[in-house]
Write an enzyme that holds these catalytic residues in place. Structure first.
Site, PDB file in Angstrom:
ATOM      1  N   ILE A 252      13.137  -0.884 -46.842  1.00 52.95           N
ATOM      2  CA  ILE A 252      11.672  -0.833 -46.861  1.00 52.95           C
ATOM      3  C   ILE A 252      11.096  -0.989 -45.449  1.00 52.95           C
ATOM      4  O   ILE A 252      10.085  -0.369 -45.115  1.00 52.95           O
ATOM      5  CB  ILE A 252      11.142  -1.928 -47.824  1.00 52.95           C
ATOM      6  CG1 ILE A 252      11.552  -1.583 -49.266  1.00 52.95           C
ATOM      7  CG2 ILE A 252       9.633  -2.089 -47.705  1.00 52.95           C
ATOM      8  CD1 ILE A 252      11.501  -2.741 -50.241  1.00 52.95           C
TER       9      ILE A 252
ATOM     10  N   ASP B 144      16.152  -8.161 -51.743  1.00 49.69           N
ATOM     11  CA  ASP B 144      15.437  -9.416 -52.016  1.00 49.69           C
ATOM     12  C   ASP B 144      15.212  -9.569 -53.522  1.00 49.69           C
ATOM     13  O   ASP B 144      15.515 -10.626 -54.113  1.00 49.69           O
ATOM     14  CB  ASP B 144      14.099  -9.363 -51.255  1.00 49.69           C
ATOM     15  CG  ASP B 144      13.407 -10.704 -51.140  1.00 49.69           C
ATOM     16  OD1 ASP B 144      14.022 -11.716 -51.500  1.00 49.69           O
ATOM     17  OD2 ASP B 144      12.243 -10.729 -50.686  1.00 49.69           O
TER      18      ASP B 144
END
Ligand code: AR6
Length: 181
Positions: free
Chosen positions: A131, A45
């Site tokens: 993550i 991201d």
């Protein structure tokens, strides 16, 4: 286009596997592993927002957010890719919170969005496997099964790229794709 990139082909060329950085790929759309706020973060991201430039977060702000398992689309701004599809993968919570179903939904909704736009090539990263902690082997199976089923049912003419940033994911995808196709 992608001349320097070494990739493997499966399903008669409709699926391509490559190890590398998704932000560098010359495709019509790349799929971002975003969070519900859509305002950027770490991992892929962060890399996509850095490469696309500040206009991307502005476009995401206008959308206002995205639920887990859903996907939204923006322009790619400074990226080679004309579009970014932002999907929100599930956080792994042990496997009893519909994580596989939600991950499958990320792939399906992203492919549905692609089919509604002039997108002939779309690249996925390994959603939720960083993550968000989704086990890589299970995630690879969900990604491959959902995508190949979508291609079979929907007659989508796009080439689908699986872009693996880490060797472990690349080897898992290579082994699953080679054994099935
Ligand atoms: N190109 C391709 N894949 C990448 C790249 C890259 N440049 N960088 C990392 N990956 P993650 P998640 C791989 O953590 O697990 C963000 O903060 C990485 O190796 O990016 O879905 C969001 O804002 C891994 O296999 O996404 C969310 O808060 C895969 O991308 C949260 O992380 C996904 O790892 C989403 O977590």
């Amino acid at each position: 286009m992608n001349k320097e990139i070494v990739f493997q082909e499966f399903l008669g060329g409709r699926v391509r596997l490559v190890e590398g950085d998704i932000t560098r790929l010359d495709v019509d759309a790349i799929v971002n592993a975003a969070n519900k706020s859509l305002l950027g973060g770490g991992g892929v991201d962060g890399a996509i927002h850095r490469a696309a430039g500040p206009q991307l977060v502005e476009a995401c702000k206008k959308i206002g957010g995205c639920e887990t398992g859903n996907a939204v689309i923006t322009p790619g701004f400074n990226l080679k890719a004309r579009y970014v599809i932002h999907t929100v993968g599930p956080v792994w919570q042990g496997g009893n919170h519909d994580e596989p179903g939600l991950l499958a939904s990320c792939y399906r909704k992203s492919l549905e969005l692609a089919s509604q736009h002039p997108i002939k090539s779309i690249a996925f990263t390994n959603i939720s496997t960083g993550i968000y902690g989704f086990p890589k082997e299970a995630a690879a199976q969900v990604a491959i099964n959902t995508t190949t089923k979508f291609l079979e049912i929907n007659d989508l003419s796009s080439i689908v790229w699986f872009v693996c940033f880490d060797k472990e994911n690349y080897n898992l995808y290579l082994s699953h794709l080679s054994s099935k196709y």
